[in-house]
Design a protein around this motif. Structure first.
Motif, PDB file in Angstrom:
ATOM      1  N   PRO A 121       0.830  -1.209   0.000  1.00  0.00           N
ATOM      2  CA  PRO A 121       0.000   0.000   0.000  1.00  0.00           C
ATOM      3  C   PRO A 121       0.864   1.259   0.000  1.00  0.00           C
ATOM      4  CG  PRO A 121      -0.866  -1.591   1.561  1.00  0.00           C
ATOM      5  CD  PRO A 121       0.451  -2.133   1.081  1.00  0.00           C
ATOM      6  N   ARG A 122       0.626   2.156  -0.940  1.00  0.00           N
ATOM      7  CA  ARG A 122       1.508   3.304  -1.145  1.00  0.00           C
ATOM      8  C   ARG A 122       1.681   4.150   0.113  1.00  0.00           C
ATOM      9  NH1 ARG A 122       3.985   6.144  -4.978  1.00  0.00           N
ATOM     10  NH2 ARG A 122       4.123   8.414  -4.794  1.00  0.00           N
ATOM     11  N   GLY A 123       0.571   4.477   0.762  1.00  0.00           N
ATOM     12  CA  GLY A 123       0.658   5.312   1.950  1.00  0.00           C
ATOM     13  C   GLY A 123       1.468   4.661   3.054  1.00  0.00           C
ATOM     14  N   ARG A 124       1.215   3.386   3.299  1.00  0.00           N
ATOM     15  CA  ARG A 124       1.946   2.673   4.341  1.00  0.00           C
ATOM     16  C   ARG A 124       3.418   2.542   3.975  1.00  0.00           C
ATOM     17  NH1 ARG A 124      -2.119  -2.424   5.522  1.00  0.00           N
ATOM     18  NH2 ARG A 124      -4.013  -1.205   5.981  1.00  0.00           N
ATOM     19  N   GLY A 125       3.672   2.310   2.698  1.00  0.00           N
ATOM     20  CA  GLY A 125       5.056   2.156   2.267  1.00  0.00           C
ATOM     21  C   GLY A 125       5.871   3.408   2.486  1.00  0.00           C
ATOM     22  N   LEU A 126       5.297   4.546   2.155  1.00  0.00           N
ATOM     23  CA  LEU A 126       5.996   5.811   2.362  1.00  0.00           C
ATOM     24  C   LEU A 126       6.207   6.083   3.839  1.00  0.00           C
ATOM     25  CD1 LEU A 126       4.186   8.001  -0.335  1.00  0.00           C
ATOM     26  CD2 LEU A 126       6.479   7.018  -0.465  1.00  0.00           C
ATOM     27  N   ALA A 127       5.221   5.743   4.654  1.00  0.00           N
ATOM     28  CA  ALA A 127       5.330   5.979   6.097  1.00  0.00           C
ATOM     29  C   ALA A 127       6.411   5.120   6.734  1.00  0.00           C
ATOM     30  CB  ALA A 127       3.986   5.715   6.768  1.00  0.00           C
ATOM     31  N   LEU A 128       6.687   3.962   6.139  1.00  0.00           N
ATOM     32  CA  LEU A 128       7.706   3.071   6.704  1.00  0.00           C
ATOM     33  C   LEU A 128       9.092   3.688   6.719  1.00  0.00           C
ATOM     34  CD1 LEU A 128       6.826  -0.464   5.275  1.00  0.00           C
ATOM     35  CD2 LEU A 128       6.815   0.236   7.668  1.00  0.00           C
ATOM     36  N   GLY A 129       9.350   4.570   5.736  1.00  0.00           N
ATOM     37  CA  GLY A 129      10.677   5.160   5.628  1.00  0.00           C
ATOM     38  C   GLY A 129      11.153   5.782   6.920  1.00  0.00           C
ATOM     39  N   VAL A 130      10.270   6.501   7.604  1.00  0.00           N
ATOM     40  CA  VAL A 130      10.606   7.136   8.876  1.00  0.00           C
ATOM     41  C   VAL A 130      10.007   6.367  10.052  1.00  0.00           C
ATOM     42  CG1 VAL A 130      10.327   9.218  10.271  1.00  0.00           C
ATOM     43  CG2 VAL A 130      10.781   9.414   7.817  1.00  0.00           C
ATOM     44  N   GLY A 131       8.785   5.876   9.862  1.00  0.00           N
ATOM     45  CA  GLY A 131       8.068   5.248  10.964  1.00  0.00           C
ATOM     46  C   GLY A 131       8.774   4.061  11.569  1.00  0.00           C
ATOM     47  N   ARG A 132       9.518   3.312  10.750  1.00  0.00           N
ATOM     48  CA  ARG A 132      10.175   2.112  11.269  1.00  0.00           C
ATOM     49  C   ARG A 132      11.245   2.453  12.317  1.00  0.00           C
ATOM     50  NH1 ARG A 132      14.830   0.801   7.591  1.00  0.00           N
ATOM     51  NH2 ARG A 132      15.009   2.559   6.131  1.00  0.00           N
ATOM     52  N   PHE A 133      11.718   3.705  12.333  1.00  0.00           N
ATOM     53  CA  PHE A 133      12.704   4.112  13.341  1.00  0.00           C
ATOM     54  C   PHE A 133      12.032   4.632  14.614  1.00  0.00           C
ATOM     55  CE2 PHE A 133      14.923   4.680   9.257  1.00  0.00           C
ATOM     56  CZ  PHE A 133      16.011   3.847   9.484  1.00  0.00           C
ATOM     57  N   PRO A 168       7.078  -6.599  12.345  1.00  0.00           N
ATOM     58  CA  PRO A 168       8.216  -5.706  12.577  1.00  0.00           C
ATOM     59  C   PRO A 168       8.415  -4.778  11.374  1.00  0.00           C
ATOM     60  CG  PRO A 168       8.984  -7.908  12.063  1.00  0.00           C
ATOM     61  CD  PRO A 168       7.500  -7.997  12.184  1.00  0.00           C
ATOM     62  N   LEU A 169       8.519  -3.484  11.621  1.00  0.00           N
ATOM     63  CA  LEU A 169       8.473  -2.525  10.523  1.00  0.00           C
ATOM     64  C   LEU A 169       9.769  -2.481   9.705  1.00  0.00           C
ATOM     65  CD1 LEU A 169       6.391   0.433  11.978  1.00  0.00           C
ATOM     66  CD2 LEU A 169       5.674  -1.633  10.777  1.00  0.00           C
ATOM     67  N   HIS A 170      10.900  -2.795  10.305  1.00  0.00           N
ATOM     68  CA  HIS A 170      12.131  -2.875   9.504  1.00  0.00           C
ATOM     69  C   HIS A 170      12.001  -3.998   8.463  1.00  0.00           C
ATOM     70  CE1 HIS A 170      14.793   0.122  11.164  1.00  0.00           C
ATOM     71  NE2 HIS A 170      14.492  -0.254  12.383  1.00  0.00           N
ATOM     72  N   ALA A 171      11.444  -5.128   8.882  1.00  0.00           N
ATOM     73  CA  ALA A 171      11.256  -6.238   7.944  1.00  0.00           C
ATOM     74  C   ALA A 171      10.204  -5.886   6.899  1.00  0.00           C
ATOM     75  CB  ALA A 171      10.841  -7.498   8.716  1.00  0.00           C
ATOM     76  N   ALA A 172       9.162  -5.177   7.294  1.00  0.00           N
ATOM     77  CA  ALA A 172       8.141  -4.761   6.337  1.00  0.00           C
ATOM     78  C   ALA A 172       8.726  -3.825   5.280  1.00  0.00           C
ATOM     79  CB  ALA A 172       6.987  -4.075   7.075  1.00  0.00           C
ATOM     80  N   HIS A 173       9.630  -2.962   5.702  1.00  0.00           N
ATOM     81  CA  HIS A 173      10.295  -2.056   4.757  1.00  0.00           C
ATOM     82  C   HIS A 173      11.109  -2.862   3.743  1.00  0.00           C
ATOM     83  CE1 HIS A 173      13.376   0.964   3.500  1.00  0.00           C
ATOM     84  NE2 HIS A 173      12.299   1.722   3.447  1.00  0.00           N
ATOM     85  N   SER A 174      11.761  -3.911   4.201  1.00  0.00           N
ATOM     86  CA  SER A 174      12.518  -4.771   3.306  1.00  0.00           C
ATOM     87  C   SER A 174      11.587  -5.532   2.370  1.00  0.00           C
ATOM     88  CB  SER A 174      13.373  -5.753   4.116  1.00  0.00           C
ATOM     89  OG  SER A 174      14.219  -6.504   3.271  1.00  0.00           O
ATOM     90  N   LEU A 175      10.439  -5.951   2.894  1.00  0.00           N
ATOM     91  CA  LEU A 175       9.438  -6.635   2.068  1.00  0.00           C
ATOM     92  C   LEU A 175       8.993  -5.742   0.914  1.00  0.00           C
ATOM     93  CD1 LEU A 175       7.443  -9.076   1.743  1.00  0.00           C
ATOM     94  CD2 LEU A 175       5.848  -7.756   3.158  1.00  0.00           C
ATOM     95  N   ARG A 176       8.802  -4.469   1.186  1.00  0.00           N
ATOM     96  CA  ARG A 176       8.420  -3.514   0.141  1.00  0.00           C
ATOM     97  C   ARG A 176       9.471  -3.472  -0.973  1.00  0.00           C
ATOM     98  NH1 ARG A 176       8.917   2.632   0.136  1.00  0.00           N
ATOM     99  NH2 ARG A 176       7.364   3.343  -1.376  1.00  0.00           N
TER     100      ARG A 176
END
Length: 256
Positions: A123-135, A161-169
């Motif tokens: 999802p585009r919105g969630r993907g963009l939010a992961l960039g900062v949100g995962r920290f 886990p959001l770091h792993a989700a960012h990698s999934l993207r």
């Protein structure tokens, strides 16, 4: 580290036809085990590995990424190819993305691909939010357990886990770029109701691959984890038919 119930890898030595199965993100082999056991009963050689970071605690997944997950299935494919004459690759959800990448990158090492509710977008919105949100936030609500059949559960994490989700993207982006390199016969099974992966992901796969031999099947009685749901037997039979049609070998049961 102690494994969750059913998270153990599954291996069966059988005929010269091999099948590699890839489970989904935050799940484990439990969601694929009935499929694997069915194929093993058919006399095939079967490998269902546990992906790194899965099957223990969600915190362990936080320290892994798509390179680790893909390297595991890539090694398993190499091992199967070393002792089998042909190998088919199957996957559920993210496992479908891994299976498609294996097909794109390994070419003739993959005889055919069967995927169930493959995931290839974020999802585009969630993907963009992961960039900062995962920290800022380590995890969010889990994705497992989308099953229509009462009394059936999926073993997996209740947190993502959001770091792993960012990698999934990142993995999904790579897979989308490589889909035109998929030329092998493809069996795609998708649920009409899926609360995890949108139907547009399957449509994107079908529109992007270069395979000439493509079979799509619609699963009307199952949700995302269809391999444990009402349509599980149909998935198994469709896979049987797919492999039997394409295989140059006969299983032990086929010869009887």
């Amino acid at each position: 580290m102690q494994l969750l119930p059913g998270a153990e890898p599954f291996v069966h030595e059988g005929s010269p036809t091999g099948v590699l199965l890839c489970h989904g993100f935050t799940g484990c082999p439990q969601s694929m085990r009935p499929w694997a056991e069915h194929l093993a009963a058919r006399g095939l050689t079967v490998s269902l590995p546990l992906l790194p970071g899965h099957g223990t605690r969600w915190e362990d997944l936080q320290h892994t990424g798509w390179q680790d997950w893909y390297a595991t299935v890539d090694r398993e494919l190499t091992a199967l190819a070393g002792r089998c004459e042909e190998v088919f690759v199957c996957g559920l959800s993210m496992g479908g993305a891994l299976a498609l990448r294996l097909a794109a990158r390994r070419g003739d090492a993959v005889r055919g691909v069967a995927v169930v509710n493959p995931a290839v977008t974020f999802p585009r919105g969630r993907g963009l939010a992961l960039g900062v949100g995962r920290f800022l936030v380590p995890s969010t609500k889990g994705l497992t357990g989308d099953i229509a059949k009462e009394g059936v559960g999926e073993t997996g994490y209740d947190r993502v886990p959001l770091h792993a989700a960012h990698s999934l993207r990142r993995l999904f982006r790579l897979v989308r770029e490589e889909l035109p390199q998929v030329t092998q016969p493809l069996l795609l099974l998708r649920s009409t109701v899926d609360k995890v992966v949108p139907a547009s992901d399957s449509a994107l796969v079908l529109a992007s691959v270069s395979s000439r031999d493509v079979t799509e099947r619609v699963l009307r009685d199952s949700y995302h984890v269809a391999t444990l749901d009402h349509d599980a037997d149909r998935i198994f039979q469709e896979t049987d038919d797919f492999i039997s049609r394409l295989s140059t070998r006969k299983t032990a049961r086929d010869r009887t």
